[in-house]
Design a protein around this motif. Sequence first.
Motif, PDB file in Angstrom:
ATOM      1  N   MET A   1      30.056  37.444   5.123  1.00  0.00           N
ATOM      2  CA  MET A   1      31.361  36.747   6.563  1.00  0.00           C
ATOM      3  C   MET A   1      32.564  38.095   6.598  1.00  0.00           C
ATOM      4  SD  MET A   1      29.306  34.880   7.036  1.00  0.00           S
ATOM      5  CE  MET A   1      30.175  34.732   8.403  1.00  0.00           C
ATOM      6  N   PHE A   2      33.430  38.290   5.230  1.00  0.00           N
ATOM      7  CA  PHE A   2      34.429  39.154   6.082  1.00  0.00           C
ATOM      8  C   PHE A   2      33.718  40.648   7.091  1.00  0.00           C
ATOM      9  CE2 PHE A   2      37.058  42.485   4.191  1.00  0.00           C
ATOM     10  CZ  PHE A   2      38.252  42.189   4.813  1.00  0.00           C
ATOM     11  N   GLU A   3      32.599  40.973   5.906  1.00  0.00           N
ATOM     12  CA  GLU A   3      31.879  42.722   6.328  1.00  0.00           C
ATOM     13  C   GLU A   3      31.805  42.187   8.269  1.00  0.00           C
ATOM     14  OE1 GLU A   3      30.463  45.394   5.105  1.00  0.00           O
ATOM     15  OE2 GLU A   3      32.626  44.870   3.759  1.00  0.00           O
ATOM     16  N   MET A   4      31.198  41.116   8.432  1.00  0.00           N
ATOM     17  CA  MET A   4      31.355  40.412   9.845  1.00  0.00           C
ATOM     18  C   MET A   4      32.008  40.309  10.731  1.00  0.00           C
ATOM     19  SD  MET A   4      29.549  37.130  11.827  1.00  0.00           S
ATOM     20  CE  MET A   4      30.568  36.380  11.955  1.00  0.00           C
ATOM     21  N   VAL A   5      32.908  39.573  10.284  1.00  0.00           N
ATOM     22  CA  VAL A   5      34.362  39.441  11.069  1.00  0.00           C
ATOM     23  C   VAL A   5      35.100  40.919  11.157  1.00  0.00           C
ATOM     24  CG1 VAL A   5      34.557  37.457  10.890  1.00  0.00           C
ATOM     25  CG2 VAL A   5      36.078  38.392   9.517  1.00  0.00           C
ATOM     26  N   THR A   6      35.174  42.014  10.017  1.00  0.00           N
ATOM     27  CA  THR A   6      36.170  43.135  10.744  1.00  0.00           C
ATOM     28  C   THR A   6      35.194  44.006  10.659  1.00  0.00           C
ATOM     29  OG1 THR A   6      35.486  43.291   8.011  1.00  0.00           O
ATOM     30  CG2 THR A   6      37.218  42.278   8.232  1.00  0.00           C
ATOM     31  N   LEU A   7      34.223  43.546  11.793  1.00  0.00           N
ATOM     32  CA  LEU A   7      32.767  44.998  11.979  1.00  0.00           C
ATOM     33  C   LEU A   7      32.623  45.612  10.967  1.00  0.00           C
ATOM     34  CD1 LEU A   7      34.523  45.183  15.550  1.00  0.00           C
ATOM     35  CD2 LEU A   7      32.691  43.470  13.749  1.00  0.00           C
ATOM     36  N   ALA A   8      32.542  45.679   9.347  1.00  0.00           N
ATOM     37  CA  ALA A   8      32.412  46.015   8.604  1.00  0.00           C
ATOM     38  C   ALA A   8      33.234  48.117   8.833  1.00  0.00           C
ATOM     39  CB  ALA A   8      30.930  47.210   8.781  1.00  0.00           C
ATOM     40  N   MET A   9      34.625  47.505   9.161  1.00  0.00           N
ATOM     41  CA  MET A   9      35.639  48.769   9.197  1.00  0.00           C
ATOM     42  C   MET A   9      36.785  48.941   8.206  1.00  0.00           C
ATOM     43  SD  MET A   9      36.629  48.564  13.084  1.00  0.00           S
ATOM     44  CE  MET A   9      37.290  49.665  13.981  1.00  0.00           C
ATOM     45  N   VAL A  10      36.461  47.603   6.920  1.00  0.00           N
ATOM     46  CA  VAL A  10      37.311  47.604   5.592  1.00  0.00           C
ATOM     47  C   VAL A  10      36.464  48.252   4.501  1.00  0.00           C
ATOM     48  CG1 VAL A  10      38.892  46.541   4.159  1.00  0.00           C
ATOM     49  CG2 VAL A  10      38.345  45.635   6.918  1.00  0.00           C
ATOM     50  N   PRO A  11      36.658  49.207   4.092  1.00  0.00           N
ATOM     51  CA  PRO A  11      36.099  50.389   3.007  1.00  0.00           C
ATOM     52  C   PRO A  11      36.504  49.734   2.111  1.00  0.00           C
ATOM     53  CG  PRO A  11      38.047  51.730   3.930  1.00  0.00           C
ATOM     54  CD  PRO A  11      38.277  50.290   4.340  1.00  0.00           C
ATOM     55  N   LEU A  12      34.708  49.142   1.116  1.00  0.00           N
ATOM     56  CA  LEU A  12      34.341  48.523   0.152  1.00  0.00           C
ATOM     57  C   LEU A  12      35.182  48.827  -1.008  1.00  0.00           C
ATOM     58  CD1 LEU A  12      31.181  47.944   0.692  1.00  0.00           C
ATOM     59  CD2 LEU A  12      32.796  46.334   0.375  1.00  0.00           C
ATOM     60  N   TRP A  13      35.808  50.132  -1.071  1.00  0.00           N
ATOM     61  CA  TRP A  13      36.545  51.303  -2.480  1.00  0.00           C
ATOM     62  C   TRP A  13      37.309  50.207  -2.864  1.00  0.00           C
ATOM     63  CZ3 TRP A  13      40.585  53.123  -0.872  1.00  0.00           C
ATOM     64  CH2 TRP A  13      40.312  53.913  -0.009  1.00  0.00           C
ATOM     65  N   LEU A  14      38.185  49.594  -1.625  1.00  0.00           N
ATOM     66  CA  LEU A  14      40.229  49.249  -1.812  1.00  0.00           C
ATOM     67  C   LEU A  14      39.661  47.709  -2.417  1.00  0.00           C
ATOM     68  CD1 LEU A  14      40.836  48.885   2.214  1.00  0.00           C
ATOM     69  CD2 LEU A  14      41.845  50.775   0.461  1.00  0.00           C
ATOM     70  N   PRO A  15      40.718  47.805  -3.051  1.00  0.00           N
ATOM     71  CA  PRO A  15      40.625  46.083  -4.532  1.00  0.00           C
ATOM     72  C   PRO A  15      41.063  45.647  -3.397  1.00  0.00           C
ATOM     73  CG  PRO A  15      42.404  48.471  -4.277  1.00  0.00           C
ATOM     74  CD  PRO A  15      42.075  48.552  -3.522  1.00  0.00           C
ATOM     75  N   LEU A  16      40.540  44.875  -2.480  1.00  0.00           N
ATOM     76  CA  LEU A  16      41.052  43.513  -2.600  1.00  0.00           C
ATOM     77  C   LEU A  16      40.714  42.648  -3.705  1.00  0.00           C
ATOM     78  CD1 LEU A  16      40.539  43.584   1.609  1.00  0.00           C
ATOM     79  CD2 LEU A  16      42.810  44.110   0.095  1.00  0.00           C
ATOM     80  N   PRO A  17      41.382  41.276  -3.625  1.00  0.00           N
ATOM     81  CA  PRO A  17      40.885  40.261  -4.548  1.00  0.00           C
ATOM     82  C   PRO A  17      39.101  40.335  -3.706  1.00  0.00           C
ATOM     83  CG  PRO A  17      43.454  40.097  -3.978  1.00  0.00           C
ATOM     84  CD  PRO A  17      42.599  40.897  -2.627  1.00  0.00           C
ATOM     85  N   LEU A  18      38.997  39.857  -2.371  1.00  0.00           N
ATOM     86  CA  LEU A  18      37.733  39.696  -2.094  1.00  0.00           C
ATOM     87  C   LEU A  18      36.650  40.871  -2.460  1.00  0.00           C
ATOM     88  CD1 LEU A  18      36.401  37.823  -0.663  1.00  0.00           C
ATOM     89  CD2 LEU A  18      36.201  39.209   1.392  1.00  0.00           C
ATOM     90  N   HIS A  19      37.085  41.541  -2.385  1.00  0.00           N
ATOM     91  CA  HIS A  19      36.287  42.870  -2.792  1.00  0.00           C
ATOM     92  C   HIS A  19      35.812  43.071  -4.517  1.00  0.00           C
ATOM     93  CE1 HIS A  19      37.072  45.566   1.056  1.00  0.00           C
ATOM     94  NE2 HIS A  19      36.800  44.506   1.027  1.00  0.00           N
ATOM     95  N   LEU A  20      36.762  42.842  -5.149  1.00  0.00           N
ATOM     96  CA  LEU A  20      37.023  42.961  -6.389  1.00  0.00           C
ATOM     97  C   LEU A  20      36.068  41.438  -6.896  1.00  0.00           C
ATOM     98  CD1 LEU A  20      40.726  43.331  -8.069  1.00  0.00           C
ATOM     99  CD2 LEU A  20      38.639  45.219  -7.733  1.00  0.00           C
ATOM    100  N   ARG A  21      36.235  40.576  -6.593  1.00  0.00           N
ATOM    101  CA  ARG A  21      34.997  38.992  -6.712  1.00  0.00           C
ATOM    102  C   ARG A  21      33.847  39.712  -5.842  1.00  0.00           C
ATOM    103  NH1 ARG A  21      34.470  33.698  -3.168  1.00  0.00           N
ATOM    104  NH2 ARG A  21      33.280  33.005  -5.026  1.00  0.00           N
ATOM    105  N   PHE A  22      33.396  40.064  -4.899  1.00  0.00           N
ATOM    106  CA  PHE A  22      32.334  40.974  -4.347  1.00  0.00           C
ATOM    107  C   PHE A  22      31.834  41.528  -5.395  1.00  0.00           C
ATOM    108  CE2 PHE A  22      29.921  44.513  -2.019  1.00  0.00           C
ATOM    109  CZ  PHE A  22      28.755  43.778  -2.474  1.00  0.00           C
ATOM    110  N   ARG A  23      32.453  42.882  -5.828  1.00  0.00           N
ATOM    111  CA  ARG A  23      31.458  43.472  -7.069  1.00  0.00           C
ATOM    112  C   ARG A  23      31.228  42.882  -8.045  1.00  0.00           C
ATOM    113  NH1 ARG A  23      35.155  47.372  -4.347  1.00  0.00           N
ATOM    114  NH2 ARG A  23      37.427  47.219  -6.156  1.00  0.00           N
TER     115      ARG A  23
END
Length: 467
Positions: free
Chosen positions: A189-211
Amino acid sequence: MSAVGDRPRRTGRGAVPPGPPPWAAPALYRRLVADRLTLLTRATARYGDAVRMTIGPKAIYLFNHPDHAKHVLADHSGDYRKGIGLTEARRVIGDGLLTSHGEVWRQQRTTIQPLFQNKRLALLDSVIADEAGRLVERLRAHAGGGPVDVSKEMTGLALGVLGRTLLDADLEEHSSLGHAFEGVQDQAMFEMVTLAMVPLWLPLPLHLRFRRARGELHRIVDRLVAGRRRDPTDGNDLLSRLIASTGLADGGRTGHSADGEARDRLRGELITVLLAGHETTASTLSWAFHLLDRHPEVRERVRAEAISVLGDRPPVYQDLHRLTYTTMVLEEVMRLYPPVWALTRVAEREDEVGGYRVPAGADVLISPYTLHRHPAYWREPDRFRPERFAPEASADRPRYAYIPFGAGPRFCVGNHLGMMEATFVLAMVTRDLRLTGLPGRRAVPEPMLSLRVRGGLPMTVSLTSRR
């Protein structure tokens, strides 16, 4: 808002649908992030059955008429591919049946379709009834005690049924599945609302949880595949068919690159089956028990029917035709809270829908959530009334006014299995137990990949008599 955004404008082919003016885009984006259902509901209420909304770099065409749904999803389905949300979800869950299109999708559908034939489903009734009975016993253990999260219980039930009916595997030993899917859905859902414009390699808490969640899902499906290779079955379960379809049935081919692509595809297909196969049924049952609690007269009719049809025994396949009111209740649950609340497409070429021009590349949205509340087809649309699905009440309703399982070639392949599972569970639980919501706690819909109850559904359990 200015009338500039309200009126349709003519072009060379059809009109441009009315909608909010361009300067409303920031407010629309905030609503997309915070309250997607209200965004859609208000748009159709103000602008009608066709709405054009500009959000960031995208213009979204929302269509809300049965004829529009038929055009996009069925009659001209070949002119559209999967759209916003599902396109971005491919970065998260891979290329499974939910996100793929074209020849890849057709091959996947061909592999899966035979497992959902009615003659095979009729042989699974005892497995589903057994899982439902185990659920009743788990809930019974909480009778007279503190609240239990019904949504979590429905997730466990659905995964248990999925494992035994489709994969010929015990998913109970993979207790982290539910938690891992939470992380995947949040990311999707984060990918949807940001239109997939935020790189997955960024160490955001959401990205870390997703990985972490994606890694856990990969480990689980890899263990399932390895276990099936060690202990082959007759090949008629979904897990075996998916392994065979990727060419990895014998442990892999000779090309490392090809093997890697095949393993990625297999992972994506299994993760999609696990996610879609349990999430929709679990959310439907959660909403069903919430609504039965809010409408005790409906609950008593379901209970009386279960006692009359089943007595003290578990249900069998033939009972589906006898549990008519229970089926009507589930149909009304899915009208108000369709498990798939949005069907998104991208126009492959220019089209015209309902007299409105749709440019090539446009994002198109059909929302069962708003379509199921269309006042032209549903009297008192926000009211819970299972009787509206009686044969005499629904005879004149347009076919595409009600699409809880989608429509056209991408109609949900597991709809009959899901309905049998939900019918058995609703009848057995309501026959033996009463689930009561906590005072003052509201059930709020959360539109993720399915329309689930936000924050779970805590309820207390009490025993009932079968007399």
